[in-house]
Design an enzyme around this catalytic site. Structure first.
Site, PDB file in Angstrom:
ATOM      1  CG  ASP A 157       3.064  -9.106  -6.165  1.00 36.81           C
ATOM      2  OD1 ASP A 157       3.947  -9.761  -5.618  1.00 36.81           O
ATOM      3  OD2 ASP A 157       2.178  -9.596  -6.875  1.00 36.81           O
TER       4      ASP A 157
HETATM    5  C1  BGC Z   1      -1.722  -9.969  -6.505  1.00 31.25           C
HETATM    6  C2  BGC Z   1      -1.332 -10.499  -5.157  1.00 31.25           C
HETATM    7  C3  BGC Z   1      -0.672  -9.420  -4.353  1.00 31.25           C
HETATM    8  C4  BGC Z   1      -1.536  -8.186  -4.296  1.00 31.25           C
HETATM    9  C5  BGC Z   1      -0.868  -7.040  -3.574  1.00 31.25           C
HETATM   10  C6  BGC Z   1      -2.529  -8.730  -6.356  1.00 31.25           C
HETATM   11  O1  BGC Z   1      -2.759  -8.193  -7.606  1.00 31.25           O
HETATM   12  O2  BGC Z   1      -2.470 -10.956  -7.170  1.00 31.25           O
HETATM   13  O3  BGC Z   1      -0.477 -11.594  -5.304  1.00 31.25           O
HETATM   14  O4  BGC Z   1      -0.464  -9.928  -3.081  1.00 31.25           O
HETATM   15  O5  BGC Z   1      -1.848  -7.764  -5.601  1.00 31.25           O
HETATM   16  O6  BGC Z   1       0.203  -6.518  -4.235  1.00 31.25           O
END
Ligand code: BGC
Length: 821
Positions: free
Chosen positions: A492
């Site tokens: 993200d």
């Molecule tokens: C989120 C995921 C994401 C991951 C890596 C997590 O906090 O819930 O959707 O893939 O972080 O960024």
């Protein structure tokens, strides 16, 4: 106690499936969840936390102040006044000296016992299966030689249901609080007069000596919870809250001869009025539904029967998968805690934990799809329902709402969509569901797109959604032929179209992705995996033209990946919007990333040209540490506009070279795919909390659940865990241990057995329930290999070891004997 299973704070009790905490001052509050269906509670080892029904944002029943001082304050408290001395069985909030303490976090319940001056108070918190309430059972024992007349005060604070409003809008909330008291029952009915048709009930099953419903009366205005007025005065004030902050407190006076004990219970319930009239008289609510609940749990034996139900519920669920293997950590986690954590992630997604306030994120599209992978073997029918709910938040162009609210099942407009990995995870969850259940009818289940108008009937099916997902990635590709990334892919924080210079905007939503060019190698790898899954699904359905079409997509993407993404010793990570490469030896920082190695290898890239193995050796050389695999190296030292949030974190935490346990699991599976069982187990143990007992003051997190993140080697707190409980690590580690290492893989035609274990394991046994039958699987490893099945027998009859064990389907137990070699 063997040192590796105990820490200064506690130990595992494998026989009772409990983690036993023997000191309340744990390195951080250690959390447990109550509830399994629709009513949930967070409960720490000092009884902190709160409760909600279905949705931690829209139906919060009790209050909790996040990031409080201390961190964890407020919850299911009992104050004991024993001859003027005031203490709590769970230590907080009074933190009296000399309280003997033990907390047992079990499956769906927490039992906390405190003892002082020969008076023992045992508290037990749980949600009976199928009920919308919490039971707090209390047993008070006089272990002294004198008669004792202690007074007990319950305490919790009500929340006005909509949690954000409750914690921000005091110009309204200070004026609307309303309660009613009837006998031992306190009814919290704020906003019931207007649009709500539900209320919270907090009742005691025993006569009470007094009550309080005003926080100001019970605690005081200038006092803290540790010096609350009423318990120290030893007398309730029978306050009836009008506005301000309603609470629930009952006073119980006990008279206990030496050796005597008394047990009673409290019920904290979410009650919907249904069709019943709302009021008996002006301002007097009709309490018939609440009264029936109190009556039910006041009946002799009702509470113990509910607890027995809960235990039976978990025994049955966990009975779907049990292993006996040479590694105690893998065994304990897979048999108990990992499956338990998978229930929590299935229910909560990333909404409510010690790190998620329950108001920010609802259910995540990619998160919930992945969470299903570790849950589907427990209750396939709930997985089916969830898949259809998630799919209905996809838009007709293939993109998805990134998050949705569980109560309304509607996408959250504030975060929106355009994360171009989201839709592909739907393929993985759907295929996992069908492989587990055999139920292909889900593909034809009507399933709407979130943005499409239908005339009376929904004409789209789940299979249409899967096709739309594959088509979207095939269509939305960039200059190199790789999938576009949008706001971000799984990571993200890798925001290649964001370019944010404004501290007040979210990295996740800023930036225009419509004409963007940035591409993701990770999505390409994930696509390979998903396209192969789709091909397999169509083959199972005998739709060979469609299978061939999927194989075609696969081949096209594979050719692209191998042509444009190989960096010499590993796969690159992405192409930024300006066309520059990310995750290459030509970059000064962020030269190698974990996600693309994991997904390219799992997607089958590099299988025939040595690249898969070389990529994995590069992971070992550049990213592996004793606490897990860091996300990338070298860590970013400065904010880079082209890359976004990933460069905003200090080196060594979160996505900037932290150990993100979630993506470690893809590497574990990749090692299994390469036949390296020793590596797979070593890597698995590096993030396994059960194996962190001897470094618990560094690790700090709960030793019984996986953490989202462990600080990486660039951080001063290398090895410190954060964001425990709600992480995709839960589902994926269950896949790693059950399907990767132990190799018990559900497939369309039956269970496959293809282990990849450390060479020195002599074997293991697994009991696996699958489509109504039970398979008692014994694996022997006489030749000391990691991989390869040389003989397979079902009920004594030799069968083809390259094929799944056929489904017998008679509901009985079948023996499966496997010989590796
Ligand atoms: C989120 C995921 C994401 C991951 C890596 C997590 O906090 O819930 O959707 O893939 O972080 O960024």
């Amino acid at each position: 106690m063997k040192p590796e299973t105990a820490s200064p704070y506690g130990h595992f009790d494998d026989a009772t499936r409990e983690y036993v905490i023997t000191r309340p001052d744990t390195p951080l509050p250690w959390l447990n969840y109550l509830g399994q269906d629709e009513f949930f509670g967070l409960c720490t080892n000092t009884a902190g936390g709160y409760s909600f029904w279905k949705d931690a944002k829209l139906r919060r029943l009790t209050r909790y102040r996040y990031n409080n001082v201390p961190y964890d304050l407020g919850g299911r408290y009992f104050y004991v006044n024993d001859g003027g001395e005031v203490w709590n069985p769970g230590w907080k909030p009074v933190k009296a000296k000399g309280v003997k303490y033990e907390c047992r976090h079990g499956l769906g319940y927490t039992r906390i016992v405190g003892e002082r001056d020969g008076l023992e108070v045992e508290t037990l918190f749980f949600v009976p299966p199928g009920e919308n309430l919490e039971v707090w059972k209390v047993t008070v024992r006089n272990k002294s030689a004198q008669r004792k007349t202690p007074k007990l005060f319950s305490y919790q604070e009500f929340c006005f249901f909509e949690a954000l409003n409750d914690m921000t809008n005091y110009q309204r909330t200070y004026s609307i609080g309303e309660v009613e008291v009837e006998g031992s029952a306190i009814y919290h009915k704020t906003e019931f007069r207007e649009r709500r048709n539900h209320y919270t009930l907090f009742a005691c099953t025993r006569p009470i000596a007094g009550f309080d419903t005003s926080r100001d009366a019970f605690v005081g205005i200038h006092e803290g919870l540790h010096e609350a007025k009423v318990p120290f005065a030893g007398q309730a004030t029978n306050s009836v809250a009008f506005g301000w902050n309603p609470i629930g407190s009952h006073q119980i006076n006990l008279d206990l001869a030496p050796g005597a004990e008394e047990s009673f219970a409290f019920v904290l319930a979410y009650v919907e009025q249904g069709e019943a009239p709302k009021f008996d008289a002006p301002f007097v609510m009709n309490k018939s539904v609440g009264r029936a609940i109190v009556e039910k749990y006041s009946a002799p034996g009702a509470v113990d029967a509910a607890l027995a139900n809960l235990k039976a519920y978990w025994d049955a669920l966990l009975g779907n998968f049990q292993v006996d293997c040479p590694n105690e950590h893998a065994q304990r986690m897979a048999n108990t805690w990992n499956q338990y954590q998978c229930m929590a992630t299935f229910n909560m997604s990333r909404s409510a934990s010690m790190y998620e306030t329950g108001i920010g994120r609802g259910m995540g599209f990619r998160d919930s799809n992945q969470d299903l992978l570790g849950f589907v073997h427990m209750i396939p029918s709930r997985a089916r329902e969830r898949i259809l709910d998630i799919a209905a938040t996809q838009l007709s162009d293939g993109t998805c709402y990134h998050q949705y609210q569980p109560l309304t099942k509607k996408g959250n407009a504030d975060i929106g969509g355009d994360f171009y990995d989201d839709h592909l995870w739907l393929v993985l969850s759907t295929c996992a569901y069908i492989k587990e259940s055999g139920d292909t009818s889900i593909l034809q289940a009507p399933c709407a797109y979130a943005d499409k108008a239908y005339e009376n009937v929904v004409t789209d099916t789940l299979l249409d959604h899967l096709e739309t997902s594959i088509a979207y990635t095939m269509k939305k590709r960039g200059p190199n032929g790789l999938p576009l990334i949008g706001h971000a892919d799984w990571n993200d924080c890798l925001n290649l179209n964001c370019f944010s210079t404004e501290p007040n905007e979210s990295f996740q939503t800023a930036g225009d992705v419509r004409d963007s060019k940035a591409e993701s190698v990770m999505i390409a790898g994930l696509f390979l995996y998903a396209a192969r899954e789709m091909a397999g699904l169509y083959e199972h359905l005998d739709r060979n033209t469609d299978a061939a079409r999927m194989h075609g997509h696969y081949a096209e993407m594979l050719e692209t990946v191998e042509r444009v993404s190989w960096d010499g010793a590993w796969y690159t990570r992405a192409y930024a919007a300006d066309g520059s490469v990310v995750g290459s030896h030509t970059n000064a920082e962020g030269k190698i990333f974990i996600e693309s190695q994991g997904w390219c290898v799992l997607g089958g890239a590099g299988a025939n040209n040595g690249r898969a193995r070389q990529a994995m050796e590069s992971v070992h050389q550049h990213l592996y540490t004793k606490n897990g695999v860091v996300l990338q190296q070298p860590a970013y030292s400065a904010y880079d506009l082209r890359l976004g949030e990933v460069t905003s974190y200090p080196p060594g935490v979160k996505e900037n070279a932290g150990i993100f346990s979630h993506n470690n699991t893809w590497i574990h599976l990749a090692w299994c795919q390469l036949g390296e069982g020793d590596r797979a187990l070593e890597y698995y143990l590096s993030i396994c909390p059960s194996a962190k007992q001897d470094q618990i003051d560094t690790y700090r997190g709960e030793p019984y659940v996986y953490a989202q993140m462990i600080a990486g080697k660039d951080a001063p707190c290398f090895g410190e865990a954060k964001n425990n409980w709600l992480t995709g690590t839960a589902a994926w580690t269950f896949v790693v241990v059950s399907q990767g290492l132990l190799g018990i893989k559900p497939d369309y035609a039956g269970l496959r057995v293809a282990p990849c274990i450390p060479k020195d394991w002599p074997g293991f046994t697994v009991t696996r329930r699958f489509r109504g039958d039970t398979y008692a699987i014994t694996v022997r490893n006489p030749d000391g290999v990691s991989k390869g099945v040389k003989a397979l027998r079902l009920n004594g009859t030799e069968i083809d070891p390259t094929k799944p064990i056929p489904v017998v389907g008679d509901g009985s137990t079948h023996s499966v004997d496997v010989v590796l070699g």
